[in-house]
Design an enzyme around this catalytic site. Structure first.
Site, PDB file in Angstrom:
ATOM      1  CG  ASN A 591      -1.900  -1.119   1.217  1.00  0.00           C
ATOM      2  OD1 ASN A 591      -2.672  -1.274   0.286  1.00  0.00           O
ATOM      3  ND2 ASN A 591      -1.853  -1.936   2.249  1.00  0.00           N
ATOM      4  CE1 TYR A 592       0.484   4.519   3.671  1.00  0.00           C
ATOM      5  CE2 TYR A 592       0.490   2.274   4.505  1.00  0.00           C
ATOM      6  CZ  TYR A 592      -0.041   3.541   4.494  1.00  0.00           C
ATOM      7  OH  TYR A 592      -1.110   3.836   5.302  1.00  0.00           O
TER       8      TYR A 592
END
Length: 634
Positions: A591-592
Site C-alpha cells: 500500500n505504500y
DNA sequence: AGCGATACTTAGAAGACGGGAA
DNA sequence: TTCCCGTCTTCTAAGTATCGCT
C-alpha cells in the site's frame, strides 16, 4: 508462454493493461490509434496461431481481419478513450454476489444444555448458539463485553419460550456444539484426494460464475464476490460492539449496480434486490448496509483490475508530486509554528508529526461506537508526555496511544524547540482527556494541504515518506557485487525501515521461538556438514592422483561451495526473521511503496522480480513491472 | 462549520495451501 | 507418503477523504 510487450511512445498508465486475451477480445476493444499497436499485435498473434480459424473477426476501428488466435499473457498498451470527470466505466455486467450456504441444522445427537438439562433450540437460536460455540477456543468468548453483547443479541433470536428459560449465559453449555464443529473441521481435513479435488472443482465453478465481471468489455476479477456470512462481530481492541450478531444478508438488503443495457443479475428464486442502479460514477458492483455498525459494504474489483491499478498509479504520482514541493511545504509549516493564529500553529505541529513520524490524519470518531483509537488530529493530552531532557536528548516527546486496529504506537522523539514549546502551550490548563489540537480537525488540515498542492491530503505524506525511505535505504544498503541472498536481506531491511516508520506491527507468530530454534539447529548441522566436506576435499586433493580423478575433486569442491552458499543463505534468513519478529512488511509493500522503485531496483541489481513479489503482488503491480525502466526515480 | 452518508484504501488475523523434511 | 511449517490468500474491520445538506 513468453510475455510480449507492445509499447506505444506514450507510456502513461491509462494505455496499459495485462491480461489473458483472445485476439477477438483484442479487437473488441476500442483501439484509437491502431497503427503501431494493431500491426504489432497481429504479427504476434499470427506467430502464435496454431489452430485454423473458424471465423474471421475484424477490428472494429480498422476493419482488418485476423484469425481468432488465442494469446496467453499478452501484455498490451493501447489508447482507450478517457472518460469525462468522475465516470468510471461505460458498461458493467456481472452475476451479482454469491450468497453463503443456508444454515444446516444440527444432527439430533448434538445437544445444547441449559443448567445441565438438554434443550432443543429453535433453528434461529441454534444457528447463533453455534456461532458462539465455534469461538469457544478464542479469547473473545472470555471477554465481558463480548459475552454480554452476544447474549443480548442471541436472546433476540430466541422464541418467547426460549427467552423465558435462557436467562444466564453462564448456565449455557455449548460443549457438544463446540466438539461438533471441531469434528467437522477435522473431517474436512481428512477428506480423500478425490473428495478434495471435487471440493476444489465445485469452488472453481463458483469463482467462474461469480468471480468475474465484464467492465467495458474487459473480463475483470472481482475482489470480494462472496457476501459476508453471518456470525459474531469481531471488533479489534476494546470494541464496544464485539460479540454482536452480524445478521445474514438477504437479497432484499442488496443493491446492484450495473449498466442500463446489461441484464441485471437474477436474485435468488423467490427474492428481489433492494434496488438496481446504473451509477457509472462509482466502481462498486453491489452494496449492502451491515447491521452492527450501520456502515455500507461494497463488492468491488480485484486489485489487479485496470480501475484499481490506475488509481494506485495515480496515488504514487501524487506522492511524487509532493516530492517536488515538500521542501517549500516544510518551510511553510515551520514558519507557521510562530503564527499568531492558534489554528495555524496547531496545524503546523500536526503537520510536523504527520511528516516526520508518518502519523495518520486522525478523523474524529463517534464515542462509544468503536474502540478508542486516535490519529494525529485526534491525539489527546494523555497520549503524550514531554521531557525537557531524556536519554541525552533535549525536547523529547513521548507518544503512547492506540492507533488504527488498536495497534499501540510508542515512540520517544526529539523535536525542535519551537514544536516543543507549542505543544507545551497546547497542553496548558487541559485535562488528560482533552484534545491536544482543540482547534484542528482533518477537514481543516486537508483543506490547507490542498491549497498548497492539488490532491494533497494528509495520507499522501505517509505514501511519500514510505516510498522515499525505501529508495534511499535501497541505495544505501545494496551493493551490486552482493549475491542475491544478501541483496534480498538488504531489500527486506529497507522494507523494514518503512514498516517501522509506518508502525506496521504483527503479533509475534506463536511458533516463532520454535521455528527460530529449528533454523539455528539446521545452521549448526550445515556447519558440521561443511567442515566435514572441507576435510574430505583436502583429503581428496592429497590423494587425487592415487584414488580419484580430477573430476571427483572438482565435484567435491563444488559440494563445498554449495554447502557454503546454503549456510550463508540460512544465516541471512535467520537474521532476517529475527529482525522481523514483530514487524509486518506486507502492508507497506502493498500500500505504500511505489512498486516502480522495487522494479527498477530488481533490474539494476539483477534480482528476479519473483524474489520480491509473489504472484498476487505481481498481478497487482503488473503496470509497474511493465512500464518501469532501470533508471526510474521516485 | 458541522454532520451524516458514501466510497474507497489500508490493516492484521485467520484460514488454506503447498513444498520440503522425515 | 505424511506431516509440519512458512507463505499465500481471504476476510472483513477500520481507517481516510469528500460531498451535499442544513
Amino acid at each position: 508462454m513468453k510475455k510480449r510487450c507492445v509499447c506505444l511512445p506514450d507510456q502513461r498508465f491509462h494505455n496499459y493493461l495485462t491480461r489473458t486475451v483472445s485476439a477477438r477480445d483484442l479487437f473488441r476493444l476500442k483501439v484509437k490509434s491502431c497503427s503501431i499497436l494493431k500491426s504489432e499485435i497481429l504479427i504476434f498473434a499470427r506467430s502464435l496461431c496454431k489452430k485454423k480459424p473458424k471465423e474471421t473477426p475484424s477490428c472494429s476501428s480498422c476493419r482488418r481481419s485476423s484469425p481468432p488466435v488465442f494469446i496467453s499473457l499478452l501484455s498490451v498498451r493501447w489508447e482507450e478513450e478517457r472518460y469525462e470527470d468522475g465516470v468510471k466505466w461505460k458498461s458493467l455486467e456481472h452475476n451479482g454476489p454469491y450468497f453463503p450456504p443456508e444454515y444446516q441444522p444440527l444432527p439430533d445427537d448434538v445437544n445444547f444444555f441449559y443448567n445441565g438439562k438438554k434443550m432443543k433450540l429453535s433453528l434461529a437460536a441454534e444457528e447463533v448458539a453455534l456461532f458462539f460455540a465455534q469461538m469457544l477456543d478464542h479469547e473473545y468468548t472470555t471477554k465481558k463485553v463480548f459475552r454480554e453483547n452476544f447474549f443480548k443479541d442471541w436472546r433476540k433470536e430466541m422464541t418467547r419460550q426460549e427467552r423465558l428459560v435462557i436467562t444466564d449465559l453462564e448456565k449455557c453449555d455449548f460443549r457438544e456444539l463446540h466438539a461438533f464443529h471441531k469434528d467437522k473441521v477435522e473431517a474436512r481435513k481428512a477428506l480423500s484426494k478425490e473428495e478434495k479435488q471435487d471440493q476444489k472443482d465445485a469452488n472453481q465453478k463458483i469463482v467462474d460464475k461469480y468471480g468475474y465481471c465484464l467492465l467495458d468489455s474487459h473480463r475483470e476479477r472481482i475482489g470480494n464476490f462472496k457476501l459476508e456470512p453471518p456470525g459474531l462481530f469481531r471488533g479489534r481492541g476494546e470494541h464496544p460492539k464485539q460479540g454482536m450478531l452480524k445478521k445474514r444478508i438477504q437479497p432484499e438488503d442488496v443493491i446492484i449496480n450495473c449498466s442500463k443495457e446489461a441484464t441485471p443479475p437474477a436474485p435468488p428464486a423467490g427474492h428481489h434486490w433492494k434496488d438496481v442502479r446504473h451509477d457509472n460514477t462509482v466502481t462498486w458492483l453491489a452494496s449492502w448496509t451491515e447491521n452492527v455498525q450501520g456502515s455500507i459494504k461494497y463488492i468491488m474489483l480485484n486489485a489487479n483490475s485496470k480501475l484499481k491499478g490506475e488509481k494506485d498509479w495515480e496515488k504514487y504520482e501524487v506522492a511524487r508530486k509532493l516530492k517536488s514541493c515538500v521542501d517549500s511545504i516544510r518551510d511553510g509549516y515551520l514558519r507557521d509554528l510562530k503564527s499568531k493564529q492558534m489554528v495555524a500553529r496547531q496545524r503546523a505541529v500536526a503537520l510536523y508529526f504527520i511528516d516526520k513520524l508518518a502519523l495518520r490524519a486522525g478523523n474524529e470518531k463517534e464515542e462509544g461506537e468503536t474502540a478508542d483509537t486516535v490519529g494525529c488530529c485526534s491525539l489527546r493530552v494523555e497520549h503524550i508526555t514531554l521531557h525537557d531532557e531524556l536519554d541525552g536528548s533535549e525536547c523529547v516527546v513521548e507518544f503512547d496511544f492506540l492507533g488504527k486496529d488498536s495497534i499501540r504506537y510508542y515512540n520517544k522523539v526529539p523535536v525542535i524547540k519551537k514544536v516543543f514549546k507549542n505543544i507545551k502551550l497546547f497542553m496548558e490548563s487541559k485535562d488528560p482527556g482533552d484534545e491536544l489540537f482543540d482547534r484542528l480537525n482533518t477537514a481543516l488540515l486537508n483543506k490547507h494541504l490542498s491549497s498548497l498542492m492539488p490532491d494533497l491530503t494528509a495520507k499522501v505524506f505517509r505514501t511519500y515518506n514510505a516510498s522515499i525511505t525505501l529508495q534511499q535505504q535501497l541505495r544505501q544498503l545494496t551493493n551490486k557485487s552482493d549475491n542475491v541472498a544478501e541483496k534480498l536481506l538488504s531489500y527486506n531491511r529497507a522494507n523494514r525501515a518503512v514498516a517501522i516508520l509506518c508502525n506496521h506491527q504483527r503479533a509475534p507468530p506463536k511458533t516463532f521461538e520454535q521455528s527460530m530454534a529449528n533454523l539455528h539447529s539446521k545452521i549448526v548441522a550445515r556447519k558440521e556438514q561443511l567442515a566435514l566436506a572441507k576435510t574430505e576435499l583436502k583429503l581428496r586433493l592429497y590423494v587425487r592422483f592415487v584414488l580419484f580423478g580430477v573430476s571427483m575433486v572438482d565435484r567435491k569442491a563444488a559440494a563445498v561451495k554449495r554447502c557454503e552458499d546454503q549456510l550463508l543463505k540460512m544465516e541471512l534468513q535467520a537474521t532476517d526473521r529475527e529482525e522481523n519478529k514483530q514487524i509486518a512488511l506486507g502492508t507497506s509493500k502493498l500500500n505504500y511503496l511505489d512498486p516502480r522503485i522495487s522494479v527498477a531496483w530488481c533490474k539494476n541489481m539483477d534480482v528476479p522480480i519473483e524474489k520480491i513479489y509473489n504472484k498476487t503482488q505481481r498481478e497487482k503491480f503488473a503496470w509497474a513491472i511493465d512500464m518501469t525502466e532501470a533508471d526510474f526515480e521516485f
